[in-house]
Write a protein that holds these residues in place. Structure first.
Motif, PDB file in Angstrom:
ATOM      1  N   ARG A  55      45.388  35.777  37.887  1.00  0.00           N
ATOM      2  CA  ARG A  55      44.744  37.039  38.267  1.00  0.00           C
ATOM      3  C   ARG A  55      44.855  37.284  39.769  1.00  0.00           C
ATOM      4  N   PRO A  56      44.858  38.543  40.154  1.00  0.00           N
ATOM      5  CA  PRO A  56      44.782  38.840  41.589  1.00  0.00           C
ATOM      6  C   PRO A  56      43.429  38.396  42.151  1.00  0.00           C
ATOM      7  N   GLY A  57      43.386  38.098  43.447  1.00  0.00           N
ATOM      8  CA  GLY A  57      42.131  37.778  44.104  1.00  0.00           C
ATOM      9  C   GLY A  57      41.717  38.910  45.025  1.00  0.00           C
ATOM     10  N   PHE A  58      40.608  38.696  45.731  1.00  0.00           N
ATOM     11  CA  PHE A  58      40.095  39.681  46.696  1.00  0.00           C
ATOM     12  C   PHE A  58      41.147  40.006  47.762  1.00  0.00           C
ATOM     13  N   GLY A  59      41.852  38.959  48.220  1.00  0.00           N
ATOM     14  CA  GLY A  59      42.824  39.175  49.297  1.00  0.00           C
ATOM     15  C   GLY A  59      44.161  38.508  49.043  1.00  0.00           C
ATOM     16  N   SER A  60      44.453  38.187  47.787  1.00  0.00           N
ATOM     17  CA  SER A  60      45.693  37.465  47.458  1.00  0.00           C
ATOM     18  C   SER A  60      46.290  38.012  46.174  1.00  0.00           C
ATOM     19  N   LEU A  61      47.591  37.913  46.083  1.00  0.00           N
ATOM     20  CA  LEU A  61      48.270  38.296  44.855  1.00  0.00           C
ATOM     21  C   LEU A  61      49.198  37.154  44.448  1.00  0.00           C
ATOM     22  N   PRO A  62      48.715  36.249  43.580  1.00  0.00           N
ATOM     23  CA  PRO A  62      49.547  35.102  43.192  1.00  0.00           C
ATOM     24  C   PRO A  62      50.793  35.558  42.428  1.00  0.00           C
ATOM     25  N   PRO A  63      51.869  34.774  42.514  1.00  0.00           N
ATOM     26  CA  PRO A  63      53.089  35.139  41.787  1.00  0.00           C
ATOM     27  C   PRO A  63      52.809  35.305  40.298  1.00  0.00           C
ATOM     28  N   GLY A  64      53.241  36.413  39.735  1.00  0.00           N
ATOM     29  CA  GLY A  64      53.077  36.648  38.305  1.00  0.00           C
ATOM     30  C   GLY A  64      51.680  37.047  37.870  1.00  0.00           C
ATOM     31  N   ALA A  65      50.774  37.321  38.832  1.00  0.00           N
ATOM     32  CA  ALA A  65      49.411  37.710  38.455  1.00  0.00           C
ATOM     33  C   ALA A  65      49.439  38.999  37.640  1.00  0.00           C
ATOM     34  N   SER A  66      48.561  39.051  36.647  1.00  0.00           N
ATOM     35  CA  SER A  66      48.567  40.202  35.750  1.00  0.00           C
ATOM     36  C   SER A  66      47.534  41.225  36.185  1.00  0.00           C
ATOM     37  N   GLY A  67      47.601  42.397  35.616  1.00  0.00           N
ATOM     38  CA  GLY A  67      46.647  43.462  35.905  1.00  0.00           C
ATOM     39  C   GLY A  67      45.270  43.129  35.347  1.00  0.00           C
ATOM     40  N   LEU A  68      44.319  43.990  35.634  1.00  0.00           N
ATOM     41  CA  LEU A  68      42.925  43.735  35.265  1.00  0.00           C
ATOM     42  C   LEU A  68      42.415  44.822  34.331  1.00  0.00           C
ATOM     43  N   ASN A  69      41.547  44.385  33.413  1.00  0.00           N
ATOM     44  CA  ASN A  69      40.870  45.370  32.565  1.00  0.00           C
ATOM     45  C   ASN A  69      39.490  45.715  33.091  1.00  0.00           C
ATOM     46  N   GLY A  70      38.977  44.887  33.960  1.00  0.00           N
ATOM     47  CA  GLY A  70      37.643  45.130  34.518  1.00  0.00           C
ATOM     48  C   GLY A  70      37.383  44.138  35.619  1.00  0.00           C
ATOM     49  N   PRO A  71      36.345  44.383  36.433  1.00  0.00           N
ATOM     50  CA  PRO A  71      36.074  43.505  37.584  1.00  0.00           C
ATOM     51  C   PRO A  71      35.886  42.040  37.202  1.00  0.00           C
ATOM     52  N   ASP A  72      35.262  41.761  36.047  1.00  0.00           N
ATOM     53  CA  ASP A  72      34.986  40.359  35.729  1.00  0.00           C
ATOM     54  C   ASP A  72      36.229  39.555  35.378  1.00  0.00           C
ATOM     55  N   ASP A  73      37.373  40.235  35.157  1.00  0.00           N
ATOM     56  CA  ASP A  73      38.621  39.494  34.948  1.00  0.00           C
ATOM     57  C   ASP A  73      39.002  38.695  36.183  1.00  0.00           C
ATOM     58  N   MET A  74      38.552  39.132  37.358  1.00  0.00           N
ATOM     59  CA  MET A  74      38.870  38.389  38.583  1.00  0.00           C
ATOM     60  C   MET A  74      37.606  37.823  39.250  1.00  0.00           C
ATOM     61  N   ASN A  75      36.525  37.764  38.471  1.00  0.00           N
ATOM     62  CA  ASN A  75      35.247  37.280  39.015  1.00  0.00           C
ATOM     63  C   ASN A  75      35.333  35.779  39.273  1.00  0.00           C
ATOM     64  N   VAL A  76      35.121  35.371  40.523  1.00  0.00           N
ATOM     65  CA  VAL A  76      35.150  33.951  40.869  1.00  0.00           C
ATOM     66  C   VAL A  76      33.756  33.380  41.126  1.00  0.00           C
ATOM     67  N   ALA A  77      32.718  34.205  41.073  1.00  0.00           N
ATOM     68  CA  ALA A  77      31.320  33.730  41.182  1.00  0.00           C
ATOM     69  C   ALA A  77      31.147  32.741  42.334  1.00  0.00           C
ATOM     70  N   ASN A  78      31.658  33.078  43.510  1.00  0.00           N
ATOM     71  CA  ASN A  78      31.799  32.067  44.573  1.00  0.00           C
ATOM     72  C   ASN A  78      30.985  32.316  45.838  1.00  0.00           C
ATOM     73  N   THR A  79      30.030  33.261  45.840  1.00  0.00           N
ATOM     74  CA  THR A  79      29.503  33.706  47.127  1.00  0.00           C
ATOM     75  C   THR A  79      28.083  33.227  47.408  1.00  0.00           C
ATOM     76  N   SER A  80      27.204  33.339  46.436  1.00  0.00           N
ATOM     77  CA  SER A  80      25.825  32.916  46.672  1.00  0.00           C
ATOM     78  C   SER A  80      25.206  32.480  45.357  1.00  0.00           C
ATOM     79  N   VAL A  81      23.927  32.163  45.416  1.00  0.00           N
ATOM     80  CA  VAL A  81      23.229  31.657  44.248  1.00  0.00           C
ATOM     81  C   VAL A  81      21.770  32.045  44.388  1.00  0.00           C
ATOM     82  N   MET A  82      21.129  32.422  43.267  1.00  0.00           N
ATOM     83  CA  MET A  82      19.711  32.746  43.328  1.00  0.00           C
ATOM     84  C   MET A  82      19.030  32.292  42.042  1.00  0.00           C
ATOM     85  N   LEU A  83      17.717  32.096  42.135  1.00  0.00           N
ATOM     86  CA  LEU A  83      16.902  31.772  40.976  1.00  0.00           C
ATOM     87  C   LEU A  83      16.113  33.005  40.598  1.00  0.00           C
TER      88      LEU A  83
END
Ligand SMILES: [Fe+2]
Length: 503
Positions: A136-164
């Motif tokens: 999949r494409p990333g926020f700032g990268s396009l890996p070789p052969g990355a495919s298109g997206l059907n929605g935001p969660d296809d590229m969701n990496v859940a990597n920024t913060s955490v909350m309870l």
């Protein structure tokens, strides 16, 4: 409760906006120069461990006490989230923010500290682990052969913060859903579904909790369509309301602040300039475009006030408060450019110090006057990031801000933890020295209610020892040095943000 109109509007957002519909473009195959540069630099300088690939099956270990002793009354779990996987099959992401979410827990109990880290099982992670390559494409990268997206969660990496919230731990991204985790085991439960028609709607990584009510406010940005989403969630995790705010310029809005009456946004001068092959590539810094401040009335989101400020950019706020006549004051880590996101975060991927492209953010106090006039003052010359406040004073008048700060001696990263008193201007701080690179500090309140009574806790990479550390300070006496420090038998990649659960 969410009205039908609002639900339909948000469904439209998923279809039309966010990051859905990005094109599939094949990148170049062959030896990857970014991967090769990182390998080369990693052999020379262990500072590069901040962007190492964590092992696929994670980390688990006990931290060893290396200094002081556990303060009595401090017992609980520090959760941290950040990117932990940057390369597959000899190809490396171009941007720090692309890495897959790696969630860590530091459990402090009975004088001991135990640590775990594991990858959040997003759809992207599961499919790419099975395939052995990026798909999949990333926020700032396009890996070789990355495919298109059907929605935001296809590229969701859940990597920024955490909350309870309620009995859930949420791993937060900002372009799509929060990812639900078990707070004990860190096992993934899947994307958080707030209600029908809301799947994949952007949910930012910087929610704010009202101390008086426990109500959680958050936002999401649809930068391609000049809109924000507002989320209002009860302390039990039930959605109270959500809605779409039109006519907010497409800047990269990452954080916001609340007062007792308002939700306050700063739209920096890093603006959407037309669809490019990555999300970040679609933005550029416009040196002639003022920052826009927008305050929405908490009780009627259609009521807004706006101000203009000098061109600039920011990721993070400290806090804000509002006087009876509507004057808003806020502090933030503000810069005059957006080089960190447009260039610095790419240099880090190659294992190169950001140097002059790094955080040029300074601690500033912004006043949004009741008469529509705004001003911004620099509180100190140092470069700072991750401003933090006492959570009991979110949205209220307060004095103290804790943050990390860069030392002139080392351009690779921040080595200092500091506190600034906004009323007196005085500073208190501690420098760990040239080989200890600090991460976001969190303020942990003690049982007494006065502002600043409590501890500051932060993780750090000790590059000399190639190990990750945990340090605890008396929050009002940082210059005394840590009350206690622990060290893991390994080095974890840097995280971005964390949260604390008191035992
Ligand atoms: Fe952030």
């Amino acid at each position: 409760m969410l009205s039908t109109n609002r639900r339909e509007a948000l469904q439209f957002l998923i279809a039309a906006g966010g990051m859905a519909g990005l094109p599939a473009i094949a990148g170049a195959a062959g030896e990857d120069p970014v991967f090769a540069a990182y390998q080369r630099n990693a052999e020379q300088d262990p500072w590069t461990l901040i962007v190492r690939d964590a092992p696929a099956d994670g980390f688990s270990g006990d931290a060893q006490l290396i200094h002081g002793q556990m303060p009595s009354g401090l017992s609980g779990t520090l959760y941290r989230n950040g990117p932990g996987r940057f390369s597959r099959q000899g190809w490396r992401y171009r941007h720090w923010f692309d890495g897959d979410g790696f969630i860590q827990s530091w459990q402090l109990a009975n004088g001991r500290v135990s640590h775990r880290g594991q990858f959040t099982q997003t759809d992207k992670w599961v499919e790419e682990e099975a395939a052995g390559r990026f798909l999949r494409p990333g926020f700032g990268s396009l890996p070789p052969g990355a495919s298109g997206l059907n929605g935001p969660d296809d590229m969701n990496v859940a990597n920024t913060s955490v909350m309870l919230v309620g009995d859930e731990l949420l791993a937060l991204w900002e372009g799509g859903s929060a990812w639900s985790l078990d707070p004990e085991t860190l096992e993934s439960r899947g994307p958080r579904r707030w209600g029908q028609g809301l799947d994949g709607v952007p949910f930012s990584a910087h929610p704010k909790v009202e101390p008086q009510t426990g109500i959680v406010w958050n936002f999401g940005q649809d930068a391609f369509n000049d809109r924000l989403v507002i989320w209002k969630i009860g302390p039990d995790g039930q959605l109270l309301d959500a809605g779409l705010i039109p006519d907010i310029p497409g800047g990269m809005v990452h954080d916001f602040v609340i007062t007792e009456r308002s939700l306050v946004f700063l739209v920096g001068s890093y603006r959407y300039q037309g669809r490019a092959d990555t999300f970040n590539g679609s933005f550029g810094f416009e040196a002639g475009t003022p920052m826009l401040a927008v305050a929405l009335d908490k009780n009627d989101w259609s009521q807004r006030r706006t101000w203009e400020l000098d061109p600039g950019f920011l990721f993070h706020f400290g806090g804000a408060w509002e006087s009876a006549d509507g004057e808003i004051r806020l502090d933030a880590a503000l810069s005059d450019d957006a080089r960190m996101v447009s260039q610095g975060a790419q240099m880090i991927m190659r294992g190169e110090p950001e140097g002059e492209f790094g955080s040029h953010t300074q601690h500033r106090l912004v006043t949004l006057g009741a008469g529509g006039r705004a001003r911004s003052e620099v509180l100190g010359p140092d470069y700072i990031e991750f401003p933090q406040v006492d959570p009991r004073f979110v949205g209220r008048r307060r004095r103290q801000t804790w943050h990390i700060a860069w030392s002139e001696a080392d351009e690779r990263g921040a080595t200092r933890i500091e506190r600034r008193d906004l009323e007196t201007g005085t500073q208190d701080g501690f420098d760990h020295g040239e080989h200890v690179f600090v991460e976001e500090p969190l303020f942990l309140p003690s049982e007494r209610g006065a502002e600043g009574e409590g501890w500051v806790i932060h993780t750090a990479l000790n590059a000399r020892d190639r190990r990750t550390e945990l340090h605890v300070f008396d929050a009002l006496r940082l210059s005394d040095g840590p009350l206690a420090s622990w060290q893991l038998p390994y080095a974890c990649p840097f995280g971005f943000h964390g949260c604390w659960r008191q035992a």
